[in-house]
Design a protein around this motif. Structure first.
Motif, PDB file in Angstrom:
ATOM      1  N   ASP A  43       0.833  -1.199   0.000  1.00 37.83           N
ATOM      2  CA  ASP A  43       0.000   0.000   0.000  1.00 37.83           C
ATOM      3  C   ASP A  43       0.868   1.249   0.000  1.00 37.83           C
ATOM      4  OD1 ASP A  43      -2.237  -1.597   0.149  1.00 37.83           O
ATOM      5  OD2 ASP A  43      -2.240  -1.618   2.342  1.00 37.83           O
ATOM      6  N   GLU A  81      -9.320  -5.465  11.799  1.00 33.85           N
ATOM      7  CA  GLU A  81     -10.327  -5.815  10.787  1.00 33.85           C
ATOM      8  C   GLU A  81     -10.919  -4.565  10.155  1.00 33.85           C
ATOM      9  OE1 GLU A  81     -12.219 -10.071  11.950  1.00 33.85           O
ATOM     10  OE2 GLU A  81     -12.768  -8.419  13.279  1.00 33.85           O
ATOM     11  N   ASP A  82     -11.162  -3.544  10.960  1.00 38.39           N
ATOM     12  CA  ASP A  82     -11.692  -2.294  10.406  1.00 38.39           C
ATOM     13  C   ASP A  82     -10.701  -1.651   9.444  1.00 38.39           C
ATOM     14  OD1 ASP A  82     -13.991  -2.599  11.859  1.00 38.39           O
ATOM     15  OD2 ASP A  82     -13.420  -1.217  13.463  1.00 38.39           O
ATOM     16  N   ALA A  83      -9.404  -1.747   9.774  1.00 41.37           N
ATOM     17  CA  ALA A  83      -8.383  -1.069   8.971  1.00 41.37           C
ATOM     18  C   ALA A  83      -8.052  -1.813   7.683  1.00 41.37           C
ATOM     19  CB  ALA A  83      -7.118  -0.880   9.804  1.00 41.37           C
ATOM     20  N   PHE A  84      -8.043  -3.148   7.745  1.00 38.10           N
ATOM     21  CA  PHE A  84      -7.523  -3.914   6.605  1.00 38.10           C
ATOM     22  C   PHE A  84      -8.525  -4.891   6.001  1.00 38.10           C
ATOM     23  CE2 PHE A  84      -3.930  -2.911   9.468  1.00 38.10           C
ATOM     24  CZ  PHE A  84      -3.259  -2.030   8.621  1.00 38.10           C
ATOM     25  N   GLY A  85      -9.714  -4.943   6.546  1.00 41.36           N
ATOM     26  CA  GLY A  85     -10.792  -5.693   5.922  1.00 41.36           C
ATOM     27  C   GLY A  85     -10.483  -7.143   5.646  1.00 41.36           C
ATOM     28  N   GLU A  86     -10.687  -7.567   4.394  1.00 41.38           N
ATOM     29  CA  GLU A  86     -10.544  -8.970   4.019  1.00 41.38           C
ATOM     30  C   GLU A  86      -9.100  -9.453   4.032  1.00 41.38           C
ATOM     31  OE1 GLU A  86     -12.426  -9.507   0.292  1.00 41.38           O
ATOM     32  OE2 GLU A  86     -14.476  -9.230   1.084  1.00 41.38           O
ATOM     33  N   ARG A  87      -8.166  -8.551   4.186  1.00 44.81           N
ATOM     34  CA  ARG A  87      -6.758  -8.974   4.245  1.00 44.81           C
ATOM     35  C   ARG A  87      -6.432  -9.610   5.594  1.00 44.81           C
ATOM     36  NH1 ARG A  87      -3.101  -4.176   1.751  1.00 44.81           N
ATOM     37  NH2 ARG A  87      -1.641  -5.906   1.498  1.00 44.81           N
TER      38      ARG A  87
END
Length: 558
Positions: free
Chosen positions: A87, A162-168
């Motif tokens: 990123d 989880e909020d910051a990187f989601g499905e990663r």
């Protein structure tokens, strides 16, 4: 693979080619799985664990992965060959500039260079720092593992990632056997850029690993209670060395073992800690200063380490000291009845069988009662971890309710019965108490304050709580443990065997050796210099084959 050993069907692993073949070998019956359960790095880690904790290598390899579910392998995802998406982020996040050694840590993570750091976050930054560190790791094209001590309730650190990187992000904690194996296969295939989980996550087969972040490092749940009895801290440090990754040990109050490592410590450049007021204790924790404070606040947490409403002191029938008739344990009053704290039997006098006792009042139930009269908002005693309601609430709870719940912004945190920590059994009892206190007091950030009740304001643990820094406490702890014969950094083992065991262990020149007997067996507790452990382990294996040693337990609770 499977083969028969002494007539028993046995599971084994292929480690690689060798020229060291015995005269007689057993044929392999069949290959069990096409999945490769460990690479060279994880095998090297397993060998180190086997040596350090004196555990058979096969047992360590079995701990490296969850139990196999064959049907999941048929639909296992293909191995990803593409690199981690790097990123585009700023070269240095602003949050690190407010920390001593923070920029150095951020650059090391992004560059993918190996190294180890201790982080003592400001309470309101605990989750933010984990997110920023993982972000820097991903920006450098590497993957990350974040290890938390508990999975329930869902830690705020997990939710923030989880909020910051989601499905990663893939959470590797809990679930049935099938779900855990399916998740493990996904991690192995490279589908997860960030793995978050409890103790087993330290072994997650993450390719291109760049960061291991150990959250709340001093928490006792980071130690495995079954063989190989490893500690996440030590395994993470070793794995980072093998894979040339960065390891971060994060805690408001790191363990004394971590403090003794001499690693760069990342701390706020300016003091960011609540004001902590020390007052003398009163009956049932009802100090006048605390009573007044509870009448002025909307949201507060009162830490009361003693459950129940009091301890039975004397039998009113015969006058004997109160003790359980079943096991001789202590009797506690709780929810209107008296029960044994050990076996939970109904309270009966061990001398006469009487059921009425004189009770010394105190504990969370009594705190809830008097705090309800003092506060202008509802007061509730809780067993499940949560924060006070935003509408106004005072919660009363013990150690089990102090968890990773995020930024609390409470008006007041009170610590009752602080003097109990010095009387708790165990070599690390005081350290564990301080870690819990500091996590709880951190809930008063950024604008609240704290009150601690103690008769010994100069106690090192109390002073560490007031300062918001455990440095001096750790110095005293190192001295205390050395005087007790178990210096910080020594390898400690409990060995059970025959009468010949004591003499056999003497040749290893332990720092301390305590010998007793239990059920006709000899039990030895010893501390060794770390460099003596490999030879000690070889000797234990020989003595086990000779029938002298029955069990070796590494790093037992003291």
């Amino acid at each position: 693979m499977r083969f028969r050993f002494h007539g028993k069907l046995t599971k084994g692993w292929v480690l690689g080619a060798t020229q060291d073949l015995p005269a007689r070998t057993l044929p392999v019956m069949r290959a069990v799985s096409p999945v490769r359960f460990f690479d060279e790095g994880l095998l090297a880690l397993a060998r180190w664990i086997s040596t350090r904790y004196v555990t058979p290598l096969a047992e360590v390899l079995g701990a490296l992965s969850p139990p196999r579910v064959a049907s999941e392998e048929q639909r296992a995802p293909a191995m990803r060959r593409d690199a981690v998406r790097a990123d585009a982020v700023d070269s240095l996040q602003e949050v690190w500039r407010g920390y001593t050694h923070g920029p150095r840590l951020a650059r090391a993570i992004r560059a993918g260079s190996d190294g180890a750091f201790v982080v003592r976050p400001a309470p309101e930054d605990e989750q933010l720092l984990a997110v920023e560190a993982v972000g820097a790791c991903l920006a450098g094209g590497h993957r990350a593992i974040v290890i938390v001590p508990e999975a329930s309730p869902r830690p705020a650190t997990v939710a923030a990632l989880e909020d910051a990187f989601g499905e990663r992000v893939v959470v590797f904690a809990g679930g049935d056997q099938r779900m855990r194996y399916r998740t493990w296969l996904r991690i192995r295939a490279g589908e997860a850029d960030v793995v978050v989980g409890t103790r087993p996550a330290v072994f997650a087969p993450v390719p291109t690993l760049g960061l291991l972040w150990v959250a709340r490092e001093s928490h006792p749940a980071h130690r495995e209670e079954r063989a190989p009895y490893h500690h996440v801290r030590d395994v993470a440090l070793r794995r980072a060395t093998i894979t040339r990754a960065v390891v971060v040990l994060s805690a408001a109050c790191p363990s004394t073992e971590t403090a003794a490592l001499g690693l760069p410590t990342v701390v706020p450049s300016a003091k960011r800690w609540p004001k902590v007021e020390v007052v003398r204790p009163a009956a049932e924790g009802r100090a006048p200063r605390l009573v007044r404070a509870l009448g002025e606040v909307r949201r507060a947490f009162v830490f009361s380490p003693l459950p129940g409403a009091g301890i039975a002191q004397v039998c009113r029938t015969c006058g004997a000291a109160a003790a359980c008739a079943v096991c001789g344990g202590m009797l506690r009053a709780s929810v209107g009845e008296i029960r044994c704290v050990v076996c939970q039997a109904q309270g009966r006098c061990a001398t006469c069988g009487g059921t009425t006792f004189g009770v010394r009042r105190g504990g969370a139930e009594r705190v809830e009662a008097w705090a309800s009269r003092a506060a202008r908002v509802p007061v509730r005693r809780v067993n499940e971890p949560r924060l006070p309601s935003q509408d106004g609430e005072v919660l009363v709870g013990g150690a089990d309710t102090v968890r990773d719940l995020g930024v609390a912004n409470l008006d007041l945190v009170a610590i009752l019965d602080a003097d109990l920590a010095a009387r708790r059994p165990g070599l690390t009892a005081r350290e564990r108490a301080l870690a819990i206190w500091m996590e709880a007091v951190g809930w008063a950030r950024p604008a609240g304050s704290a009150i601690v009740q103690t008769s010994h304001p100069g106690d090192p643990a109390v002073q560490a709580l007031v300062r918001g820094s455990p440095d001096r406490f750790h110095e005293r702890e190192r001295e205390r443990r050395a005087a007790a014969g178990f210096p910080v950094g020594a390898a400690v083992f409990r060995v059970i065997g025959t009468d010949a065991l004591e003499h056999a262990l003497a040749e290893h020149r332990p720092i301390t050796s305590l010998v007793t007997s239990l059920a006709g067996r000899t039990v030895c507790l010893l501390a060794l210099e770390p460099d003596r452990v490999p030879a000690f382990g070889d000797a234990m294996r020989r003595l086990a084959a000779a029938g002298v040693v029955e069990r070796v337990e590494a790093e037992p609770h003291l």
